[in-house]
Design an enzyme around this catalytic site. Structure first.
Site, mmCIF file in Angstrom:
data_model
loop_
_atom_site.group_PDB
_atom_site.id
_atom_site.type_symbol
_atom_site.label_atom_id
_atom_site.label_comp_id
_atom_site.label_asym_id
_atom_site.label_seq_id
_atom_site.Cartn_x
_atom_site.Cartn_y
_atom_site.Cartn_z
ATOM 1 N N GLY A 269 -74.611 34.452 -19.023
ATOM 2 C CA GLY A 269 -74.771 34.136 -17.581
ATOM 3 C C GLY A 269 -73.224 33.875 -16.805
ATOM 4 N N HIS A 441 -85.751 71.697 -12.851
ATOM 5 C CA HIS A 441 -86.155 72.566 -15.079
ATOM 6 C C HIS A 441 -84.697 73.448 -15.178
ATOM 7 C CE1 HIS A 441 -87.701 73.030 -18.877
ATOM 8 N NE2 HIS A 441 -87.607 73.440 -17.939
#
Length: 459
Positions: A269, A441
């Protein structure tokens, strides 16, 4: 009269964005930077890692092209050239920031800043110390990698992400990564794409432990298929130099295990970085390691503000930039348009991960009557064509209101799709309103319609 109406300390995404906003609003502004403009994100974080991930994905796609009828012969890569490409991208973007600052008449002061007193900043530059005065000061000094007190993390060959991104001319034979969060996962993806033997260690029970459980579990399975050894519920005890290389000793479910690598990456981190920023008599209030700020980003020191990683719970470049704009607007008695409470997060693994809002579990912990709907994208045409592994979209709604309150995506181009769901959260859109949208699509995002239909069935 002060030298400047605003001095911004730190030219990362938060700092330079705030400086540009201030100039646009008519404030005489300077920004101080001791390294390169662009901060961690541009030089040692987001952009370099994504550039390298892109380069490694190009190689991986070429190697695996036979399934699509593409036979490229003997495919090779040059790691030195990949890192040169990374540096070129960062340099090009840095040039753009310099041009923006110059065009906005923001003075760039090179050197390390020290706040001597409210309204007074000393910049230790190449030609010595210079004192500047300002009506307001904005700290945007970012964060640095954490090295926890684990024995052996100071050995040669144990690196942070900063050091790893400096590059090498040849591929490591093996790499052990400590930390299964965003940084660890992205570096594991890059090195595994190139054929490096990677071991990824995470102390929690899954990768990406702060996110939806299914995301981390699914990613772990995909990385294992790509050849990464994934160790979860594994606590690192020490690192030693052995004949096999750097050996990392872990406790995993009550048993000791040792894994070795040529190098070790510590990716546990980052912590807020404001070391040496304030004079000894100026002691700002903090929340843990972060500078404590109010709703207008004011610290406890009069006239001193803070944004980004140095003060934020969420350490993301786009959060810092949004806070920078909001902070400057509030200084000028204005309100910014961005909702700072809806924060999308993206991980550039393969496939990508993007999330926003609450998971179903988080919502229920808050007492919300939450339900979720999921589309597993086995039948999505674009996903079948590209075959990136198991992909899904999960959407979360408040059953009482029908409003969308969260989304977790793991699919190709998730980082581009998530914004429309962030917009839905900001505007309080319902599941039925989102179902009224026609989606093209073939596309990855048409899977959203199926996830919404599953969700609507539960409302």
């Amino acid at each position: 009269m002060s030298d400047y109406q605003l001095i911004v300390i730190g030219a990362g995404p938060g700092g330079y964005t705030a400086a540009l906003e201030a100039a646009k609003l008519g404030l005489h502004t300077a920004v101080v930077e001791r390294r390169e403009v662009g901060g961690t994100c541009l030089n040692r974080g987001c952009i370099p890692t994504k550039t390298l991930l892109h380069a490694s994905q190009v190689y991986r796609d070429a190697v695996n092209g036979s399934s699509a009828g593409v036979h490229a012969g003997d495919i090779t890569f040059n790691l030195g050239e990949m890192f040169a490409y990374k540096r070129a991208v960062s340099e090009k973007l840095r040039g753009g920031i310099h041009a923006l600052l110059k065009g906005a008449k923001v003075d760039l002061l090179e050197g390390a800043a020290h706040i001597d007193a409210p309204g007074r900043v000393t910049v230790a530059g190449p030609e010595g110390d210079t004192v500047y005065t300002a009506d307001r000061i904005l700290a945007a000094t970012g964060s640095v990698p954490v090295r926890p007190p684990i024995p052996g993390l100071d050995l040669p060959g144990v690196m942070t992400s900063d050091e790893l991104l400096e590059g090498s001319d040849s591929l490591y034979e093996s790499l052990v990564i400590i930390g299964g969060g965003v940084i660890g996962v992205e570096f594991a993806t890059f090195y595994a794409n190139l054929g490096c033997r990677v071991t990824l260690i995470e102390g929690m029970d899954r990768l990406l432990p702060t996110m939806d459980r299914e995301l981390g579990q699914n990613l772990g399975q995909i990385l294992k298929k790509q050849g990464v050894e994934v160790l979860t519920s594994a606590m690192v005890r020490r690192v030693e130099q052995t004949p096999e290389g750097l050996t990392v000793h872990v406790d995993q479910k009550g048993k000791e295990k040792a894994v070795s690598g040529e190098k070790v990456l510590c990716a546990i981190g980052r912590r807020p970085c404001w070391d040496g920023l304030f004079a000894p008599e100026l002691v700002p209030e903090t929340r843990g390691r972060s500078l404590l700020v109010d709703e207008d980003f004011r610290t406890s020191i009069p006239g001193v503000y803070a944004i980004g990683d140095v003060s934020a719970v969420i350490q993301l470049a786009h959060v810092a930039a949004a806070q920078g704009i909001a902070c400057v607007n509030r200084m000028c008695g204005r309100q910014s348009a961005t909702d700072l409470n809806v924060v999308p997060s993206c991980i550039y693994s393969s496939p990508e991960i993007a999330v926003v809002g609450l998971t179903e579990a988080e919502a229920k912990e808050q007492g919300i009557n939450a339900v979720s709907g999921k589309c597993t994208m086995f039948g999505n045409a674009r996903t079948v064509i590209e075959d990136p592994g198991r992909c899904f979209m999960k959407l979360v709604a408040d059953r009482d209101t029908g409003r969308l309150i969260g989304a977790q995506l793991m699919c190709q181009h998730a980082s581009d799709i998530i914004s429309q769901l962030s917009a839905a959260l900001v505007n309080g859109l319902t599941v039925n309103q989102l179902l009224s949208v026609m989606r093209p699509h073939p596309s990855f995002e048409e899977a959203m319609t199926e996830a919404l239909e599953r969700l609507a069935e539960k409302l």
